[in-house]
Design a protein around this motif. Structure first.
Motif, short mmCIF file in Angstrom:
data_model
loop_
_atom_site.label_atom_id
_atom_site.label_comp_id
_atom_site.label_asym_id
_atom_site.label_seq_id
_atom_site.Cartn_x
_atom_site.Cartn_y
_atom_site.Cartn_z
N TYR A 348 44.40 -21.24 42.69
CA TYR A 348 44.83 -22.64 42.54
C TYR A 348 44.08 -23.31 41.39
O TYR A 348 44.68 -24.01 40.56
N CYS A 351 45.42 -22.31 38.07
CA CYS A 351 46.67 -23.00 37.74
C CYS A 351 46.39 -24.42 37.28
O CYS A 351 47.02 -24.91 36.33
N TYR A 354 45.03 -24.18 33.69
CA TYR A 354 46.06 -23.84 32.70
C TYR A 354 47.06 -24.97 32.52
O TYR A 354 47.59 -25.17 31.42
N PHE A 363 49.86 -20.38 33.35
CA PHE A 363 50.08 -21.15 34.57
C PHE A 363 51.12 -20.46 35.46
O PHE A 363 50.91 -20.28 36.66
N ARG A 366 49.83 -17.16 37.05
CA ARG A 366 48.94 -17.36 38.20
C ARG A 366 49.70 -17.98 39.37
O ARG A 366 49.34 -17.75 40.53
N LEU A 367 50.73 -18.76 39.10
CA LEU A 367 51.55 -19.29 40.18
C LEU A 367 52.18 -18.15 40.98
O LEU A 367 52.21 -18.18 42.23
N ARG A 474 59.98 -17.53 36.40
CA ARG A 474 58.75 -17.43 35.61
C ARG A 474 58.82 -16.31 34.57
O ARG A 474 58.40 -16.50 33.43
N LEU A 510 51.55 -28.24 41.60
CA LEU A 510 50.15 -28.23 42.06
C LEU A 510 49.99 -28.93 43.41
O LEU A 510 49.30 -28.39 44.29
#
Length: 554
Positions: A348, A351, A354, A363, A366-367, A474, A510
């Protein structure tokens, strides 16, 4: 390589008059000068030095009274070359000899001796139009110094291929023109590498030369700079002895510059850049030899500790927990930092970082990791790991056949969930190869665990559904050739299909991730639930950043 840069001034050449060595051009007041006791022969010789030197040179060299420094040095050089046996013992270069001795001592302490030491002696040869500067030029002083050192220090074998090489560096502009002098010294420093160790003696020359050398030295990118400050003692000058030198490393000034840069890098979460900068600074500190080594060593320890913490942050950014644990081992403060944050909070925080840096591809990557890791965590909290075959088929294979006899209710739920209509349809094992199969397994676990219980609230999967859209697109966004930024994400979001209407906008990703972390913490122990944070923030990275800065500033 080790470099000595020394300004040569009019007081650097002394000749013997009677029992004392008197400088040819020591014609200004010197701050902190240790003068002889009053009413002594030393005091009298020192006060009358200019008259005594002038008379001696008239007698020895047949030059005119009050001959200026430039011409006097030229006459001395000519006489020295013609009769070195007579003139060598009559010459002293006490200040510069002390500087050279200090360099050799410093080199020996860092076990680099005999290293190659190049000594750049800065002399002047100004235009004749400089009516005040031209007569005081020091160009002939270099030749006297070189000849004297060649005889006085034969072990060093002064020369081009020797450990000590003297190089004249001539200033041909007015020695009081600040801009031109800064340019001259700037160009000199451009010839050095960042790894060179620079010894500096700024004492000689005009005030403008001294200031220009000091400023350009501090502004250069050379690895280590040690300033040598000869102590002005009349007794040593008169005796022809080398001056004592204080070694001053302006490392605190450089340190402030380094730490300001580290702060700027860490404000941008550039732990790797900050760690590399500190590693280079640590190497600089190790190369320095000063008269305050204890304090220097204390700062080295602080830099080492801070660097270790930054490297730990880099390891976590790379999801290399093993390397991070190794860096934290045997370090109480770093271990304490690690214990406060989970692997999910790490994802988290990355993210969040980034997103702040607008590094959208990182971002989204990692999401995806966060989505999968939180799904796995939910399965674990629902007790689902016990139904997986972790030995034979891998960590995400349901042991379907075993459930038929051991947990028949869950076995039946899995049949309805995955549409296995008859016992013959049930596989022996079933792989959870994607997030949809994992979600179906999670739904079965929730129904099996909570059933029709009204006393417990089952976890909701709505937050994960809000992220499904971003999980799906993504790879398309990251690997597409149309570019990726916040505006592009908003455009893609507006064009989403109807099945993704529940999706959150980019700005809501987020908060949705934070909500997932909160939900998972509520499923843990009472202590874990009470310590749950609405927004874990930058987590470990913020803690390491603040700790590293505090360590360097302590």
């Amino acid at each position: 390589m080790s470099i000595l840069i020394a300004n040569i001034g009019t007081s650097d050449i002394a000749i013997k008059v009677g029992d004392y060595y008197l400088p040819i051009g020591f014609d200004r007041s010197e701050p902190n000068l240790e003068e002889p006791d009053p009413n002594t022969s030393e005091d009298e010789a020192w006060r009358e030095r200019q008259t005594l030197v002038d008379k001696q040179l008239q007698a020895d060299l047949k030059i005119a009274p009050k001959t200026k420094y430039r011409d006097a040095c030229e006459a001395i050089l000519s006489a020295y070359r013609a009769d070195p046996e007579t003139w060598h013992p009559r010459i002293s270069i006490g200040r510069l000899q002390g500087v050279i001795n200090s360099v050799l001592e410093a080199e020996a302490k860092v076990q680099q001796f005999p290293s190659t030491i190049t000594a750049y002696l800065i002399v002047t040869d100004q235009p004749k139009t400089e009516v005040k500067g031209y007569p005081t030029d020091t160009l002939y002083a270099f030749d006297i110094i070189q000849a004297w050192l060649s005889r006085q220090l034969p072990a060093l074998a002064v020369g081009e291929s020797a450990p000590l090489t003297l190089v004249p560096n001539t200033i041909r502009v007015p020695a009081i023109h600040e801009d031109l002098l800064h340019e001259h010294y700037y160009q000199l420093f451009q010839t050095f590498t960042p790894d060179d160790i620079i010894y500096l003696s700024v004492k000689g020359g005009t005030y403008q030369m001294q200031q220009a050398l000091k400023v350009q030295a501090l502004a250069s990118n050379t690895k280590a700079q040690i300033f040598l400050s000869p102590k002005p003692q009349v007794s040593k000058i008169l005796a022809g002895h080398p001056s004592d030198c204080q070694r001053i490393a302006y490392w605190r000034y450089q340190q402030n510059q380094k730490y300001q840069t580290v702060q700027l890098l860490l404000d941008r979460w550039d732990f790797d850049g900050a760690a590399v900068l500190l590693e280079n600074w640590e190497a600089t500190l190790q190369a320095l030899v000063t008269d305050d080594q204890a304090t220097l060593q204390d700062h080295q320890i602080q830099v080492t500790q801070a660097t270790r913490g930054l490297q730990m942050a880099v390891a976590h950014l790379n999801l290399d927990s093993q390397a991070a644990d190794g860096l934290a081992s045997n370090h109480r403060e770093l271990l304490a930092l690690l214990s406060q944050f989970s692997a999910l909070e790490n994802l988290y925080a990355q993210c969040k970082i980034y997103a702040e840096l607008k590094q959208i591809s990182h971002f989204l990557s990692r999401l995806g990791s966060f989505y999968e890791a939180t799904q796995n965590c939910l399965i674990e909290k629902l007790g689902g790991l016990q139904y997986l075959d972790t030995q034979k088929r891998g960590p995400w294979e349901i042991q379907v056949k075993a459930l038929e006899t051991d947990v028949p209710d869950l076995w039946q739920l899995l049949g309805r969930t995955f549409k296995w209509r008859s016992p013959a349809d049930y596989p022996e094992a079933f792989g959870l190869r994607d997030r949809f199969k994992k979600r179906s397994f999670i739904k079965a676990l929730i129904e099996y665990t909570y059933g029709n219980s009204s006393s417990q609230q089952p976890p909701s999967l709505d937050h994960w559904k809000k992220l499904d859209f971003w999980y799906d697109v993504r790879n398309q966004l990251v690997h597409g050739a149309t570019g990726i930024n916040e505006d592009r994400l908003e455009a893609v979001y507006q064009q989403r299909e109807s099945k993704h209407q529940i999706a959150c906008p980019y700005g809501g990703i987020l908060p949705t991730m934070a909500a997932i972390l909160t939900d998972l913490s509520q499923m843990g122990s009472a202590a874990e639930a009470s310590n749950a944070r609405q927004d874990p923030g930058y987590g470990l990275y913020e803690q390491i950043r603040d700790w590293a800065i505090a360590t360097l500033r302590s």
